[in-house]
Design a protein around this motif. Structure first.
Motif, PDB file in Angstrom:
ATOM      1  N   ALA A  82       0.830  -1.198   0.000  1.00 15.35           N
ATOM      2  CA  ALA A  82       0.000   0.000   0.000  1.00 15.35           C
ATOM      3  C   ALA A  82       0.865   1.248   0.000  1.00 15.35           C
ATOM      4  CB  ALA A  82      -0.931   0.002   1.210  1.00 15.35           C
ATOM      5  N   ARG A  83       0.330   2.324  -0.572  1.00 12.09           N
ATOM      6  CA  ARG A  83       1.085   3.563  -0.692  1.00 12.09           C
ATOM      7  C   ARG A  83       1.417   4.156   0.669  1.00 12.09           C
ATOM      8  NH1 ARG A  83      -1.177   8.006  -4.745  1.00 12.09           N
ATOM      9  NH2 ARG A  83      -0.629   6.297  -6.162  1.00 12.09           N
ATOM     10  N   GLU A  84       0.542   3.956   1.650  1.00 20.44           N
ATOM     11  CA  GLU A  84       0.779   4.581   2.953  1.00 20.44           C
ATOM     12  C   GLU A  84       1.979   3.991   3.684  1.00 20.44           C
ATOM     13  OE1 GLU A  84      -3.104   2.105   3.599  1.00 20.44           O
ATOM     14  OE2 GLU A  84      -2.200   3.300   1.986  1.00 20.44           O
ATOM     15  N   LEU A  85       2.515   2.879   3.213  1.00 19.01           N
ATOM     16  CA  LEU A  85       3.714   2.319   3.833  1.00 19.01           C
ATOM     17  C   LEU A  85       4.961   3.126   3.510  1.00 19.01           C
ATOM     18  CD1 LEU A  85       3.244  -1.541   3.381  1.00 19.01           C
ATOM     19  CD2 LEU A  85       2.842  -0.156   5.419  1.00 19.01           C
ATOM     20  N   GLY A  86       4.874   4.010   2.530  1.00 19.53           N
ATOM     21  CA  GLY A  86       6.032   4.821   2.163  1.00 19.53           C
ATOM     22  C   GLY A  86       7.144   3.966   1.583  1.00 19.53           C
ATOM     23  N   ARG A  87       8.354   4.203   2.052  1.00 19.40           N
ATOM     24  CA  ARG A  87       9.510   3.474   1.529  1.00 19.40           C
ATOM     25  C   ARG A  87       9.869   2.249   2.355  1.00 19.40           C
ATOM     26  NH1 ARG A  87      13.837   8.180  -0.302  1.00 19.40           N
ATOM     27  NH2 ARG A  87      12.465   9.249  -1.810  1.00 19.40           N
ATOM     28  N   ARG A  88       9.056   1.893   3.299  1.00 21.11           N
ATOM     29  CA  ARG A  88       9.344   0.718   4.119  1.00 21.11           C
ATOM     30  C   ARG A  88       9.347  -0.534   3.247  1.00 21.11           C
ATOM     31  NH1 ARG A  88       6.006  -0.027   9.429  1.00 21.11           N
ATOM     32  NH2 ARG A  88       7.628  -1.646   9.584  1.00 21.11           N
ATOM     33  N   SER A  89      10.413  -1.276   3.349  1.00 23.03           N
ATOM     34  CA  SER A  89      10.537  -2.477   2.521  1.00 23.03           C
ATOM     35  C   SER A  89       9.819  -3.641   3.177  1.00 23.03           C
ATOM     36  CB  SER A  89      12.015  -2.822   2.324  1.00 23.03           C
ATOM     37  OG  SER A  89      12.633  -3.112   3.564  1.00 23.03           O
ATOM     38  N   VAL A  90       9.357  -4.550   2.345  1.00 30.27           N
ATOM     39  CA  VAL A  90       8.733  -5.787   2.796  1.00 30.27           C
ATOM     40  C   VAL A  90       9.633  -6.929   2.351  1.00 30.27           C
ATOM     41  CG1 VAL A  90       6.678  -7.240   2.710  1.00 30.27           C
ATOM     42  CG2 VAL A  90       6.445  -4.754   2.560  1.00 30.27           C
ATOM     43  N   VAL A  91      10.023  -7.788   3.282  1.00 27.59           N
ATOM     44  CA  VAL A  91      10.951  -8.869   2.972  1.00 27.59           C
ATOM     45  C   VAL A  91      10.349 -10.194   3.420  1.00 27.59           C
ATOM     46  CG1 VAL A  91      12.956  -7.361   3.191  1.00 27.59           C
ATOM     47  CG2 VAL A  91      12.176  -8.668   5.178  1.00 27.59           C
ATOM     48  N   VAL A  92      10.969 -11.267   2.957  1.00 26.96           N
ATOM     49  CA  VAL A  92      10.536 -12.603   3.355  1.00 26.96           C
ATOM     50  C   VAL A  92      10.669 -12.736   4.878  1.00 26.96           C
ATOM     51  CG1 VAL A  92      11.069 -15.061   3.189  1.00 26.96           C
ATOM     52  CG2 VAL A  92      11.125 -13.629   1.146  1.00 26.96           C
ATOM     53  N   GLY A  93       9.630 -13.283   5.494  1.00 29.62           N
ATOM     54  CA  GLY A  93       9.607 -13.428   6.943  1.00 29.62           C
ATOM     55  C   GLY A  93       8.794 -12.363   7.648  1.00 29.62           C
ATOM     56  N   ASP A  94       8.418 -11.311   6.945  1.00 31.39           N
ATOM     57  CA  ASP A  94       7.633 -10.244   7.570  1.00 31.39           C
ATOM     58  C   ASP A  94       6.232 -10.735   7.910  1.00 31.39           C
ATOM     59  OD1 ASP A  94       9.016  -7.856   8.044  1.00 31.39           O
ATOM     60  OD2 ASP A  94       9.052  -7.353   5.922  1.00 31.39           O
ATOM     61  N   ARG A  95       5.732 -10.270   9.055  1.00 24.87           N
ATOM     62  CA  ARG A  95       4.336 -10.464   9.441  1.00 24.87           C
ATOM     63  C   ARG A  95       3.593  -9.195   9.061  1.00 24.87           C
ATOM     64  NH1 ARG A  95       3.941 -15.915  11.048  1.00 24.87           N
ATOM     65  NH2 ARG A  95       5.951 -16.475  11.961  1.00 24.87           N
ATOM     66  N   VAL A  96       2.556  -9.336   8.232  1.00 30.95           N
ATOM     67  CA  VAL A  96       1.898  -8.170   7.654  1.00 30.95           C
ATOM     68  C   VAL A  96       0.393  -8.253   7.878  1.00 30.95           C
ATOM     69  CG1 VAL A  96       3.696  -7.857   5.906  1.00 30.95           C
ATOM     70  CG2 VAL A  96       1.722  -9.308   5.398  1.00 30.95           C
ATOM     71  N   ALA A  97      -0.286  -7.111   7.626  1.00 26.36           N
ATOM     72  CA  ALA A  97      -1.747  -7.037   7.656  1.00 26.36           C
ATOM     73  C   ALA A  97      -2.238  -6.841   6.237  1.00 26.36           C
ATOM     74  CB  ALA A  97      -2.206  -5.892   8.559  1.00 26.36           C
ATOM     75  N   LEU A  98      -3.237  -7.618   5.833  1.00 31.36           N
ATOM     76  CA  LEU A  98      -3.711  -7.636   4.455  1.00 31.36           C
ATOM     77  C   LEU A  98      -5.166  -7.188   4.388  1.00 31.36           C
ATOM     78  CD1 LEU A  98      -2.325 -11.165   3.486  1.00 31.36           C
ATOM     79  CD2 LEU A  98      -1.353  -8.979   2.766  1.00 31.36           C
ATOM     80  N   VAL A  99      -5.489  -6.420   3.343  1.00 34.85           N
ATOM     81  CA  VAL A  99      -6.872  -6.055   3.037  1.00 34.85           C
ATOM     82  C   VAL A  99      -7.110  -6.367   1.568  1.00 34.85           C
ATOM     83  CG1 VAL A  99      -6.953  -4.233   4.778  1.00 34.85           C
ATOM     84  CG2 VAL A  99      -6.279  -3.669   2.436  1.00 34.85           C
ATOM     85  N   GLY A 100      -8.383  -6.375   1.186  1.00 38.16           N
ATOM     86  CA  GLY A 100      -8.708  -6.665  -0.213  1.00 38.16           C
ATOM     87  C   GLY A 100      -9.051  -8.133  -0.396  1.00 38.16           C
ATOM     88  N   ASP A 101      -8.767  -8.635  -1.559  1.00 41.06           N
ATOM     89  CA  ASP A 101      -9.108 -10.012  -1.904  1.00 41.06           C
ATOM     90  C   ASP A 101      -8.008 -10.949  -1.405  1.00 41.06           C
ATOM     91  OD1 ASP A 101      -9.908 -12.396  -3.005  1.00 41.06           O
ATOM     92  OD2 ASP A 101     -10.441 -11.539  -4.949  1.00 41.06           O
ATOM     93  N   VAL A 102      -8.289 -11.647  -0.327  1.00 40.78           N
ATOM     94  CA  VAL A 102      -7.314 -12.595   0.237  1.00 40.78           C
ATOM     95  C   VAL A 102      -7.747 -14.037  -0.011  1.00 40.78           C
ATOM     96  CG1 VAL A 102      -6.513 -10.976   1.998  1.00 40.78           C
ATOM     97  CG2 VAL A 102      -8.452 -12.495   2.494  1.00 40.78           C
ATOM     98  N   SER A 103      -8.568 -14.236  -1.032  1.00 39.35           N
ATOM     99  CA  SER A 103      -9.058 -15.581  -1.328  1.00 39.35           C
ATOM    100  C   SER A 103      -7.981 -16.466  -1.937  1.00 39.35           C
ATOM    101  CB  SER A 103     -10.260 -15.504  -2.280  1.00 39.35           C
ATOM    102  OG  SER A 103      -9.867 -14.954  -3.545  1.00 39.35           O
ATOM    103  N   GLY A 104      -6.984 -15.849  -2.568  1.00 37.31           N
ATOM    104  CA  GLY A 104      -5.954 -16.629  -3.223  1.00 37.31           C
ATOM    105  C   GLY A 104      -6.363 -17.169  -4.578  1.00 37.31           C
ATOM    106  N   GLN A 105      -7.500 -16.740  -5.083  1.00 40.65           N
ATOM    107  CA  GLN A 105      -7.954 -17.204  -6.390  1.00 40.65           C
ATOM    108  C   GLN A 105      -7.121 -16.567  -7.500  1.00 40.65           C
ATOM    109  OE1 GLN A 105     -10.250 -19.632  -6.741  1.00 40.65           O
ATOM    110  NE2 GLN A 105     -10.227 -19.689  -4.494  1.00 40.65           N
ATOM    111  N   PRO A 106      -7.047 -17.201  -8.667  1.00 39.57           N
ATOM    112  CA  PRO A 106      -6.273 -16.631  -9.780  1.00 39.57           C
ATOM    113  C   PRO A 106      -6.749 -15.220 -10.113  1.00 39.57           C
ATOM    114  CG  PRO A 106      -6.880 -18.904 -10.259  1.00 39.57           C
ATOM    115  CD  PRO A 106      -7.605 -18.529  -9.006  1.00 39.57           C
TER     116      PRO A 106
END
Length: 377
Positions: A82-106
């Protein structure tokens, strides 16, 4: 000539009788939209309905995540930052909060709106020299790892204690427990390597091509473990044995004892369930690309000593502001080694790391310890 703002009156035959000025109304006025008068605010959406996720892969701005309660066969969630995260990087192992379509469908796409506070961060720099731009380039390898598994072959290619020392410094600096994993134990014995680290009481496990992995699985159970090692030490082979469906590429070792890079990006893999359900969760392993060096420019000189706990006690007798280099005539480390309380190779390795941080010494092969009797050092 009749202008655009004039109106012509015509006869039935089409002759022009008169021309008079046209009257405008509000429909003729075009108003350009201006900036909103509403004051800007730094208040960000709370996203109270966001769900938790665990980042297992990163690829060109897309993040593959799994949900906490998702089973091994559940679909993964693809997300963007999301844009509000600014320049904060996301790396493998991060615990994050998700919104939107989290169904995992194609075709489904979620958004990462928050990054939880990291319990640990494993970093490395491209080079040791903090005075150069490349040396200052700090890279976060993984986040929230509990254990650093240092994979080193006992032969083909030979072990390099300098590289292991660097990984130990990085692990202690990140407050991650180290584990030494010695592969290809069928080709050479571990005595030389274990003797070098005898004062550290470093936990280790020996791996042979035909050996069972029960001991290693027990050390990985219920934890997030990141695997690091030179190319060609058998790390990808080990990962494929631990997680058969991983299908990580396996390379070969060249005639000069150097492996080829086979893993190209870090990825978290879920370990298979343990035979005994009472043993708890099987855990995760994070496979990383093979590296030739592990720069420590981000580690302070004081923290560098944490990777050498067998030398720490000696520094109590050092004078104030002692740099612990070979030029310090009153440094207590020399007397400590002379008294047989530490391996002289360990002191040489520590001082070489100190020199490399200041841009001194040869940075081309930072994982080697000059004078180390171990093969390939």
């Amino acid at each position: 000539m009749v202008g655009d703002g004039d109106r012509q009156e015509l006869t039935r035959r089409g002759d022009v009788l008169a021309t008079r000025r046209r009257e405008y109304d509000e429909d003729d006025v075009r108003v350009r939209p201006g900036k909103s008068s509403r004051p800007r605010t730094r208040t960000r959406p709370r996203h109270e309905n966001a769900v938790d996720g665990f980042v297992i892969a990163v690829d060109r701005g897309r993040y593959t995540c799994v949900l906490p309660d998702a089973g091994p066969d559940a679909p993964t969630v693809t997300a963007m930052r999301a844009r509000e995260l600014g320049r904060r990087s996301v790396v493998v192992g991060d615990r994050v909060a998700l919104v939107g379509d989290v169904s995992g469908q194609p075709g489904a796409l979620a958004r990462i709106v928050r990054i939880a506070e990291r319990r640990s961060v494993l970093r490395r720099t491209a080079e040791d020299d903090a005075t150069t731009a490349e040396g200052r380039l700090e890279r976060v390898v993984v986040a929230n790892a509990d254990q650093l598994v240092i994979v080193s072959a006992l032969a083909d290619p030979p072990p390099r204690t300098g590289f292991i020392d660097r990984c130990l410094v990085a692990a202690y600096d990140a407050d991650i427990e180290p584990l030494l994993c010695l592969t290809k134990a069928d080709l050479a014995g571990p005595e030389a390597v274990l003797g070098y680290y005898t004062e550290l009481e470093l936990p280790y496990v020996l791996i042979r091509p035909d050996s069972a992995l029960d001991a290693l699985r027990a050390l990985l159970a219920g934890r997030v473990s990141v695997l690091v090692g030179h190319s060609g030490v058998g790390k990808s082979t080990l990962v494929n044995r631990l997680v058969p469906e991983a299908d990580r590429a396996v390379g070969t070792v060249s005639a000069i004892g150097r492996g080829r890079h086979t893993s190209t990006s870090a990825v978290a893999l879920r370990l298979p369930a343990l035979p005994d359900p009472a043993a708890g969760a099987a855990g995760w392993i994070i496979d990383t690309p093979g590296v030739r060096s592990f720069g420590l420019a981000h580690v302070s000189a004081e923290s560098l000593l944490h990777g050498f706990p067998d030398l720490v006690e000696a520094t109590v007798d050092c004078p104030a502001n002692c740099q612990h280099t070979a030029d310090e005539t009153d440094c207590a480390l020399d007397a400590w080694v002379t008294a047989g309380k530490a391996d002289p190779r360990r002191l040489a390795s520590y001082r070489r790391l100190l020199a490399s941080r200041s841009g001194e010494g040869d940075l081309r092969e930072p994982e080697r310890n000059p004078g180390d009797p171990l093969a390939g050092s």
